[in-house]
Scaffold this active site. Structure first.
Site, mmCIF file in Angstrom:
data_model
loop_
_atom_site.group_PDB
_atom_site.id
_atom_site.type_symbol
_atom_site.label_atom_id
_atom_site.label_comp_id
_atom_site.label_asym_id
_atom_site.label_seq_id
_atom_site.Cartn_x
_atom_site.Cartn_y
_atom_site.Cartn_z
ATOM 1 N N HIS A 78 2.978 -20.422 26.259
ATOM 2 C CA HIS A 78 2.899 -19.462 27.358
ATOM 3 C C HIS A 78 2.201 -18.198 26.861
ATOM 4 O O HIS A 78 2.516 -17.689 25.782
ATOM 5 C CB HIS A 78 4.341 -19.166 27.805
ATOM 6 C CG HIS A 78 4.486 -18.198 28.934
ATOM 7 N ND1 HIS A 78 3.526 -17.979 29.888
ATOM 8 C CD2 HIS A 78 5.541 -17.386 29.270
ATOM 9 C CE1 HIS A 78 3.969 -17.079 30.755
ATOM 10 N NE2 HIS A 78 5.176 -16.701 30.393
ATOM 11 N N ASP A 164 10.015 -20.245 28.665
ATOM 12 C CA ASP A 164 10.839 -19.414 29.559
ATOM 13 C C ASP A 164 11.879 -20.231 30.334
ATOM 14 O O ASP A 164 12.953 -19.697 30.682
ATOM 15 C CB ASP A 164 9.954 -18.684 30.571
ATOM 16 C CG ASP A 164 9.316 -17.423 29.993
ATOM 17 O OD1 ASP A 164 9.841 -16.886 29.008
ATOM 18 O OD2 ASP A 164 8.294 -16.983 30.541
HETATM 19 FE FE1 FEO Z 1 6.976 -15.359 30.928
HETATM 20 FE FE2 FEO Z 1 9.225 -14.772 28.409
HETATM 21 O O1 FEO Z 1 7.569 -14.638 29.290
#
Ligand code: FEO
Length: 389
Positions: A78, A164
């Protein structure tokens, strides 16, 4: 805190942000962690990194296991900077490492950093790489919660590195939910879902369908504790939340100028209570909007109150409604209420916002100045209508 071997050859090497109290507008009273993982095999892989200011912590933990210059692969699940923020720094130490990311991840990284000289390989959903005894497999989870989001599954260890998804903002020396306690872990996972993942129920359902085909013994997210004892319960909760399934309970969220709207809120809570429906008053003067959303997550009835101020509503209530609209809860019933002096415009504005959230609304209840017993009885009537509908 030492690194921790969560499965043979797989280590938590993340960082703990004990003092964090606000995560882009989300109140994080228990702090947070950024979880990075190191897989030590014939090849060495680092899965995600940490916020830039905690890079030294992550580096020390890696160093206590292997020489960080030996890292061959960095998996970037991510792009958001709480996970990629230390990528440029670690790459200075292992410049030849290959960065594995999704197609959108590659685009995102190039929009965040000067990637000149970076060895990026974009992978598709289902692709695998071999580290020797581990074959990380990638599953795209687009829009859970960014376009680039993906998770990494290690079949040999039945381990899901979920980024996440399934995260919670918790800082703790206890690393697993059975150490921290299921109740706290579940509460924080719910708050996280309500404030980060809620708009993406459809995409979560798709991801859960894919994950249901995998054998999962442990889920290690990129925030908070790691799940190993309540996987089935956690997946069931995610399915419930993704479906916007609600329970018969009420959130009564409001702000008040002189106590009249607060009195109306109290009457609503009492009316629900008399009918045996749990109701929670949440005064925006003292309660954070992210805590309100944690309650909205499973509540069927959302009652929102504000007096009229300068032809509008109080800014606290306007801010909450704007926040809730973005998080797009579905299948709720809404009620606007409030006291006013002469204009009374707040009611129409609140109702409009509740409707724009897709809520089935009931006739607003407004009262001029201070509500008397008869006025408060109207709240009881309206609650009855909501429950009978
Ligand atoms: Fe979407 Fe923990 O970042």
């Amino acid at each position: 805190m030492q690194p921790m071997e969560i499965k043979k050859g797989v280590y938590w090497v993340g960082a703990v942000d004990w003092g964090l109290r606000n995560f882009h507008g989300y109140s994080t009273e228990r702090g947070s962690t950024y979880n990075a993982y190191l897989i030590v095999d014939e090849k060495i892989a680092l899965v995600d990194t940490v916020k830039h200011y905690l890079f030294p912590e992550m580096l020390e933990r890696i160093r206590s296991i292997v020489d960080p210059s030996r890292i061959d692969v960095i998996i970037s699940n991510h792009v958001e900077m709480d996970h990629s923020g230390s990528l440029p720094k670690i790459l200075k130490i292992c410049p030849k490492a290959q960065i594995i990311t999704s197609v959108n991840g590659e685009k995102g990284l190039k929009k965040h950093y000067d990637t000149t000289g970076w060895n990026i390989r974009a992978v598709n959903s289902g692709d695998q790489i071999s580290l020797g005894g581990h074959t990380p497999t990638f599953v795209h989870t687009q829009m859970v919660h960014w376009p680039d989001s993906m998770v990494t599954y290690i079949p040999e260890k039945e381990l899901l590195l979920s980024n996440d998804a399934f995260g919670q903002h918790v800082a703790s020396t206890q690393k697993f939910e059975d150490e921290l306690g299921w109740d706290i872990a579940k509460e924080e996972a719910a708050k996280y879902y309500a404030n980060i993942v809620l708009p993406y129920g459809q995409q979560v359902n798709k991801a859960l369908d894919v994950l249901s085909t995998l054998k999962i013994d442990m889920i290690a997210p990129s925030h908070g504790i790691i799940w190993r004892s309540n996987i089935k319960e956690l997946l069931a909760l995610y399915r419930k939340w993704a479906n916007n399934a609600t329970t018969r309970r009420s959130v009564v969220v409001y702000d008040s100028m002189w106590g009249s709207t607060a009195a109306m809120a109290g009457a609503i809570v009492e009316a629900f209570d008399l009918k045996g429906i749990p109701a929670k008053p949440m005064d925006l003067k003292t309660v954070h909007i992210s805590d309100v959303m944690a309650e909205v997550l499973e509540a069927e009835f959302i009652c929102v109150g504000s007096p009229t101020l300068n032809n509008g509503m109080l800014p606290t209530v306007a801010g909450f409604l704007s926040y809730m609209k973005g998080l797009a809860p579905k299948n709720r019933r809404g009620l606007a209420f409030g006291s006013y002096g002469w204009g009374g415009q707040s009611l129409g504005l609140i109702e409009e916002q509740l409707k724009s959230c897709g809520m089935n609304t009931f006739e607003s209840v407004k009262h001029q100045y201070v509500p008397d017993t008869a006025a408060l009885a109207v709240m009881t009537e309206r609650v009855k209508e909501m429950l009978d509908d």
